[in-house]
Design an enzyme around this catalytic site. Structure first.
Site, PDB file in Angstrom:
ATOM      1  CD  GLU A  98      -3.005  -0.812   2.303  1.00 51.44           C
ATOM      2  OE1 GLU A  98      -2.539  -0.470   3.402  1.00 51.44           O
ATOM      3  OE2 GLU A  98      -4.190  -1.087   2.125  1.00 51.44           O
ATOM      4  CB  CYS A 382      -1.869  -1.937   6.187  1.00 50.50           C
ATOM      5  SG  CYS A 382      -0.131  -1.748   6.494  1.00 50.50           S
TER       6      CYS A 382
END
Ligand code: SAH
Ligand code: SF4
Length: 400
Positions: A98, A382
């Site tokens: 990400e 995350c």
């Protein structure tokens, strides 16, 4: 310092390395084509060789074989109401990481810049004094550009095993290459909105940057190259869990110019080791010595990240311990209420608890910010990424 010329991936090549590579690809290539290719890629973000209009046709055709646009693609993009954009990017082998674009939060009453400058641009990675100067400059030009901070990843997963972190729980899948690290920024820039300007890059995504030193440091050289993205060194911040030899190496290789953030999370060895296994190898006293030795330019500060985990490291007496530990160091402190992850049962303290912790630090004279979550409505698993776009909920100037 010249970059080592081993087998370098295309997007990680310097202009000089491109000059050599271009000649190998196309006999009519000249040395100056190296700089031209580098500029197309890094300054203009153009990866399609056919658009590199000042290159000879033969060279453009030869560059096609490198399939530059395939280095990284956007798998998903989610945009939060606060304009934070979270990109899941995919690499050639299918692995994903990400990266997040975080616009600064500006604007007080009547659309004027907020008098309290409530924009510790992502993680307050950059000193707020500098941000104020930037704003003054923008206002002089009659155009306040929206500053964007991008958070990038350096590894797929992470080997450090911090107990509250999704990447740590996942473990290290693989290192990212320098070109993959840089490609996040090239792709991120294509997602900027009108009036936005990429100002800061923080290496606070997935992974431990200093556990991938060679690739990370090459990426730092590329991102700060004057013919490329041209970020200034001080606008790039490396966040580390405290790999002491590599902190020294980073300081030496970049003369202390690259911003440094340290994930401390505790002020005594027992607590820190229980949250961050790396502390057993590099305990606090040695880490503090390494920070003292970091060749930080005058008036710059190291960011101390302190993730508050209820019942683990969040009491006022621990805040006092932190004050003692940091004494005389040029630091500012970012408090991060832990973002609970699925695999583990850790939670943040109450807001009162966070404020009480902050007060101890403020009363002792430290700049201390509470990182607010950004992009909540696009938050994903995350742990750290959803917290990066921080602005201080409460900004209290140190009293001393
Ligand atoms: N590996 C580096 C950089 C990536 S992590 C480091 O540890 O510094 C970036 C920051 O997010 C670190 O301070 C990390 O401790 C913090 N973090 C990770 N998981 C978190 C979570 N679940 N909640 C709050 N902060 C978290
Ligand atoms: Fe790795 Fe940083 Fe997560 Fe620790 S907090 S596991 S060092 S990414």
């Amino acid at each position: 310092m010249p970059l080592k010329n081993k087998e370098v991936q295309p997007l990680a090549r310097t202009p000089e390395e491109w000059a050599v590579a271009a000649r190998a690809l196309f006999s009519g290539a000249r040395a100056f084509h190296g700089k031209q290719i580098f500029k197309w890629i890094h300054a203009r973000g153009v990866l399609d060789p056919q658009q590199m209009s000042d290159l000879p046709k033969g060279l453009r055709d030869a560059l096609e074989a490198l399939e530059l646009p395939k280095t990284m693609t956007i798998a998903t993009e989610r945009r939060a109401q606060d304009a934070t954009r979270k990109l899941l990017v995919q690499m050639k082998d299918g692995a994903t990481v990400e990266t997040v674009l975080i616009p600064s939060v500006t604007g007080g009453p009547n659309g004027l810049p907020s008098p309290v400058g409530e924009d510790a641009d992502a993680a307050a990675a950059v000193d707020e004094e500098e941000l104020d100067q930037d704003r003054d400059r923008d206002l002089d030009l009659g155009q306040e550009k929206k500053r964007v901070t991008q958070c990038i990843s350096t590894q797929v997963g992470c080997a450090m095993g911090c107990v509250f972190c999704a990447s740590g729980v996942a473990g290290l899948k693989r290192q990212m290459t320098a070109e993959e690290i840089v490609a996040q920024v090239l792709i991120g820039k294509t997602r900027l909105e009108p009036g936005e300007d990429l100002r800061n890059v923080v290496l606070m995504g997935m992974g431990e940057p200093l556990h991938n030193y060679e690739e990370t440091s090459r990426a730092l050289r590329l991102l700060t190259h004057p013919d490329g993205v041209a970020l200034s060194n001080r606008r790039v911040t490396v966040s580390t869990s405290g790999l002491i030899p590599e902190i020294a190496r980073l300081g030496k290789d970049f003369q202390g110019q690259i911003g440094l953030a340290i994930s401390l999370h505790a002020a005594d060895d027992a607590t820190r080791s229980s949250l961050m296994p790396i502390n057993k190898k590099y305990p606090l006293a040695k880490l503090i010595d390494a920070l003292r030795a970091y060749p930080l330019p005058k008036r710059r500060r190291i960011t101390i990240e302190y993730t508050l985990v209820a019942g683990n490291n969040d009491t006022p007496s621990e805040a006092k311990k932190l004050v003692r530990l940091l004494r005389d160091l040029p630091v500012k402190v970012n408090l991060i209420p832990v973002n609970p992850i699925e695999a583990r049962d850790y939670g943040p303290p109450s807001m009162e608890g966070v404020l009480a912790f902050q007060k101890v630090l403020c009363d002792a004279g430290y700049s201390c910010f509470i990182r607010r979550r950004r992009g909540d409505d696009v938050s994903a698993a995350c742990g750290q990424l959803v917290l990066l776009g921080a602005k201080p909920k409460v900004r209290v100037r140190p009293s001393a």
